[in-house]
Design an enzyme around this catalytic site. Structure first.
Site, PDB file in Angstrom:
ATOM      1  N   HIS A   1       0.857  -1.190   0.000  1.00 48.53           N
ATOM      2  CA  HIS A   1       0.000   0.000   0.000  1.00 48.53           C
ATOM      3  C   HIS A   1       0.895   1.243   0.000  1.00 48.53           C
ATOM      4  O   HIS A   1       2.119   1.113   0.068  1.00 48.53           O
ATOM      5  CB  HIS A   1      -0.932  -0.021   1.227  1.00 48.53           C
ATOM      6  CG  HIS A   1      -0.177   0.023   2.504  1.00 48.53           C
ATOM      7  ND1 HIS A   1       0.190  -1.104   3.198  1.00 48.53           N
ATOM      8  CD2 HIS A   1       0.335   1.069   3.205  1.00 48.53           C
ATOM      9  CE1 HIS A   1       0.877  -0.758   4.277  1.00 48.53           C
ATOM     10  NE2 HIS A   1       0.981   0.550   4.301  1.00 48.53           N
TER      11      HIS A   1
ATOM     12  N   HIS B   1       1.467   5.705   0.980  1.00 46.67           N
ATOM     13  CA  HIS B   1       1.162   6.914   1.759  1.00 46.67           C
ATOM     14  C   HIS B   1       1.604   8.100   0.910  1.00 46.67           C
ATOM     15  O   HIS B   1       2.698   8.066   0.346  1.00 46.67           O
ATOM     16  CB  HIS B   1       1.940   6.908   3.076  1.00 46.67           C
ATOM     17  CG  HIS B   1       1.664   5.697   3.936  1.00 46.67           C
ATOM     18  ND1 HIS B   1       0.703   5.685   4.921  1.00 46.67           N
ATOM     19  CD2 HIS B   1       2.200   4.450   3.925  1.00 46.67           C
ATOM     20  CE1 HIS B   1       0.677   4.478   5.503  1.00 46.67           C
ATOM     21  NE2 HIS B   1       1.576   3.708   4.911  1.00 46.67           N
TER      22      HIS B   1
ATOM     23  N   GLU C   1       5.921   8.617   5.076  1.00 46.11           N
ATOM     24  CA  GLU C   1       5.838   8.490   6.529  1.00 46.11           C
ATOM     25  C   GLU C   1       7.226   8.685   7.130  1.00 46.11           C
ATOM     26  O   GLU C   1       7.413   9.480   8.046  1.00 46.11           O
ATOM     27  CB  GLU C   1       5.274   7.118   6.890  1.00 46.11           C
ATOM     28  CG  GLU C   1       3.850   6.932   6.391  1.00 46.11           C
ATOM     29  CD  GLU C   1       3.021   6.113   7.326  1.00 46.11           C
ATOM     30  OE1 GLU C   1       3.252   4.886   7.394  1.00 46.11           O
ATOM     31  OE2 GLU C   1       2.135   6.688   7.997  1.00 46.11           O
TER      32      GLU C   1
HETATM   33 ZN   LIG Z   1       2.050   1.829   5.448  1.00 41.31          ZN
END
Ligand SMILES: [Zn+2]
Length: 311
Positions: free
Chosen positions: A116, A118, A128
């Site tokens: 996935h 961000h 992140e």
């Molecule tokens: Zn993540």
């Protein structure tokens, strides 16, 4: 209601409550990262992720961090992927196939469950992790579980060695689209709203990575947590030095995905990253020696000069 119906009603109520609890967190003000620990106490512990990765010169070189070996990633005929929008991110689950991650100093073999992303509202933020305070517009997480625990849900709450997450930073490139992302990005139209799902066939995960499988040698390593509730501290983190290029047009496609199920609501998923967490007593290690090669040449040169001066 007879006993069976009662039990069934109770079970469905419990499921509803758990799902409601599980989906109530956000990246915004209400139920945002600062409040996660109220419902998910692990989020308030001291070995949390993400972190700011310090200057590589300040990290310890760990010679046990050998190159990774990724197997099964190359040929999309050998696995089945499903892509979906869960309102927090776009996630691709490995439904079938044997994608394995080993080496890289990991304590065993890890099986890939999902990946996935961000990302930010603009290119100045989104990742992140940060590298020496530098943020990136997009970060990929490939989530793998320790084979000895059998499955993801069994491994996720284990101490320290349950999960191995591979993290990659993206940089916006003006050299056109990254063709390795095209097949996946073409599916974004089908998963625009929260809760939608599509099959992702013909997508080679390997073609998205910045190195050929088995060639990931330069990376950073620390021990941390899931970056979303319930924030279990079961993750061996790897962030690779090699970045992945992405065009501005491709980056914009992430920013059109919606955090709700209402068509064209305009509530898009952006800034779906958790704020930095304190490194505390943890160390970040690197897999490569920053003083090798050029450093050795310099010291040889210095020695040569010293000898010359004394002649
Ligand atoms: Zn993540």
């Amino acid at each position: 209601m007879d006993g069976f119906l009662c039990a069934a009603a109770l079970a469905s109520l419990v499921v509803t409550v758990i799902e409601a609890g599980g989906s109530s967190w956000t990246y915004g003000e209400t139920n945002g990262p600062a409040e996660w620990q109220t419902s998910y106490p692990n989020c308030g512990l001291t070995r949390q992720s993400p972190i700011n990765l310090p200057d590589p010169q300040e990290m310890d070189f760990d010679s046990s961090l050998k190159p990774f070996k990724l197997s099964g990633f190359l040929n999309p005929q050998e696995y089945k992927l499903k892509i979906f929008n869960n309102g927090h991110t776009v996630q691709v689950n490995v439904e079938e196939g044997n994608l394995m991650v080993e080496g890289g100093g990991l304590p065993g073999r890890y099986k890939t469950a999902q990946f996935h992303f961000h990302w930010g509202r603009d290119d100045s933020q989104g990742s992140e992790h940060r590298l020496q305070d530098r943020g990136f517009p997009l970060e990929l997480h490939i989530v793998n579980y320790n084979e000895k625990y059998g499955n993801l849900s069994n491994a996720v709450a284990r101490e320290r060695d349950g999960l191995a997450v591979l993290g990659f930073f993206f940089v916006v490139s003006d050299k056109g689209d990254n063709s390795g992302l095209t097949t996946m990005l073409n599916k974004f139209n089908d998963i625009k709203s929260k809760g939608s799902m599509a099959e992702l066939s013909g997508f080679s995960i390997d073609s998205m990575l910045p190195f050929a499988s088995g060639n990931g040698a330069r990376f950073y390593r620390y021990s941390g947590s899931l970056t979303t509730p319930p924030c279990y501290e079961s993750v061996i983190w790897t962030l690779f030095e090699n970045t992945i290029p992405i065009s501005a047009k491709q980056m914009a496609m992430f920013r059109k995905l919606q955090e709700d199920a209402t068509p064209n609501s305009g509530h898009v998923i952006v800034d779906n990253f958790r704020p930095l967490q304190a490194l505390g007593r943890r160390q970040v290690a690197r897999s490569f020696d920053v003083n090798s090669a050029s450093g050795q040449h310099l010291s040889l040169l210095a020695l040569f000069l010293v000898i010359l001066c004394y002649i």
